[in-house]
Scaffold this motif. Structure first.
Motif, PDB file in Angstrom:
ATOM      1  N   THR A  81       0.846  -1.187   0.000  1.00 47.90           N
ATOM      2  CA  THR A  81       0.000   0.000   0.000  1.00 47.90           C
ATOM      3  C   THR A  81       0.884   1.240   0.000  1.00 47.90           C
ATOM      4  O   THR A  81       2.010   1.205   0.486  1.00 47.90           O
TER       5      THR A  81
ATOM      6  N   GLU B 206       2.330   4.457   1.285  1.00 47.17           N
ATOM      7  CA  GLU B 206       2.535   4.896   2.671  1.00 47.17           C
ATOM      8  C   GLU B 206       1.553   6.005   3.029  1.00 47.17           C
ATOM      9  O   GLU B 206       1.410   6.978   2.304  1.00 47.17           O
TER      10      GLU B 206
ATOM     11  N   SER C  97      -5.443   1.095   1.694  1.00 46.99           N
ATOM     12  CA  SER C  97      -5.378   0.265   0.498  1.00 46.99           C
ATOM     13  C   SER C  97      -6.610   0.452  -0.375  1.00 46.99           C
ATOM     14  O   SER C  97      -6.574   0.193  -1.562  1.00 46.99           O
TER      15      SER C  97
ATOM     16  N   LYS D 188       4.659   0.304   0.836  1.00 46.52           N
ATOM     17  CA  LYS D 188       4.960  -0.350   2.108  1.00 46.52           C
ATOM     18  C   LYS D 188       4.273  -1.719   2.124  1.00 46.52           C
ATOM     19  O   LYS D 188       3.110  -1.841   1.744  1.00 46.52           O
TER      20      LYS D 188
ATOM     21  N   ARG E 240       2.513  -4.499   4.067  1.00 39.38           N
ATOM     22  CA  ARG E 240       1.754  -4.532   5.311  1.00 39.38           C
ATOM     23  C   ARG E 240       1.093  -5.891   5.522  1.00 39.38           C
ATOM     24  O   ARG E 240       0.651  -6.533   4.586  1.00 39.38           O
ATOM     25  N   LYS E 241       1.016  -6.257   6.792  1.00 41.42           N
ATOM     26  CA  LYS E 241       0.237  -7.418   7.214  1.00 41.42           C
ATOM     27  C   LYS E 241      -0.980  -6.838   7.921  1.00 41.42           C
ATOM     28  O   LYS E 241      -0.845  -6.111   8.909  1.00 41.42           O
ATOM     29  N   GLN E 242      -2.162  -7.137   7.383  1.00 47.08           N
ATOM     30  CA  GLN E 242      -3.397  -6.614   7.953  1.00 47.08           C
ATOM     31  C   GLN E 242      -4.488  -7.674   7.869  1.00 47.08           C
ATOM     32  O   GLN E 242      -4.389  -8.622   7.087  1.00 47.08           O
TER      33      GLN E 242
ATOM     34  N   ILE F 202       7.364  -8.127   5.455  1.00 46.47           N
ATOM     35  CA  ILE F 202       6.489  -7.273   6.266  1.00 46.47           C
ATOM     36  C   ILE F 202       7.273  -6.074   6.802  1.00 46.47           C
ATOM     37  O   ILE F 202       8.345  -6.217   7.364  1.00 46.47           O
ATOM     38  N   GLY F 203       6.695  -4.893   6.577  1.00 49.33           N
ATOM     39  CA  GLY F 203       7.303  -3.655   7.044  1.00 49.33           C
ATOM     40  C   GLY F 203       8.313  -3.057   6.084  1.00 49.33           C
ATOM     41  O   GLY F 203       8.759  -1.927   6.276  1.00 49.33           O
TER      42      GLY F 203
END
Length: 162
Positions: free
Chosen positions: A37, A39, A43, A57, A59-61, A98-99
């Motif tokens: 997504t 930054e 999303s 970035k 991301r884990k969501q 991730i990150g």
């Protein structure tokens, strides 16, 4: 739940139907996905800002948070032509990202490229391929129409000289 009411399995590609395009994520398990997504942008609106983005970035969501009110489905469509890594390898590769901040380009390195790289080891985007095919067809069609118009004008001019 998703459009096709299919329960995702770890390593599955998730296609999310946004108003202007599809967003892609990879299912990790326990309700979580990994995706890229812009930054500071949700999303949901990635496409509107992604035209100008050069970085994204990872991301884990929660899947439900990424999907919002949009429809989604499990779509491992490239399994017909590519061999996915074993699930453990897909998840391991995903969790390492991730990150991280990764390069982003709407045409060459988008969210679909990102998740297919994790699943198959090669980034593929059907959206880009379809858009390119449509553009190529439109360009060929324009050339044909242009040639036909020139030929038509030449024939018309020739006929008017008689």
């Amino acid at each position: 739940m998703g459009q096709d009411n299919c329960k995702p399995e770890p390593g599955d590609l998730i296609e999310i139907f946004r108003p202007l395009c599809q967003h892609w994520a990879l299912y990790l398990g326990d309700g979580y996905v990994i995706h890229i997504t812009d930054e500071g942008t949700s999303s949901t609106w990635l496409f509107t800002s992604s035209v100008h983005a050069t970085r994204a970035k990872v991301r884990k969501q929660l899947l439900e948070r990424v999907v919002g009110n949009d429809k989604w489905r499990v779509n491992n469509k490239y399994d017909r032509s590519r061999t996915p890594f074993p699930v453990e390898e897909i998840i391991r590769r995903a969790e390492l990202c991730i990150g991280e901040e990764v390069p982003y380009n709407l045409i060459a390195s988008n969210c679909e490229h990102f998740v297919t790289e994790l699943r198959y080891g090669v980034g593929v985007s059907g959206q880009v391929q379809n858009a390119a095919a449509g553009s190529a067809a439109a360009a060929v069609g324009s050339i044909i129409l242009g040639v036909a118009a020139v030929v038509g004008m030449a024939l018309s001019e020739s006929a008017s000289r008689r």
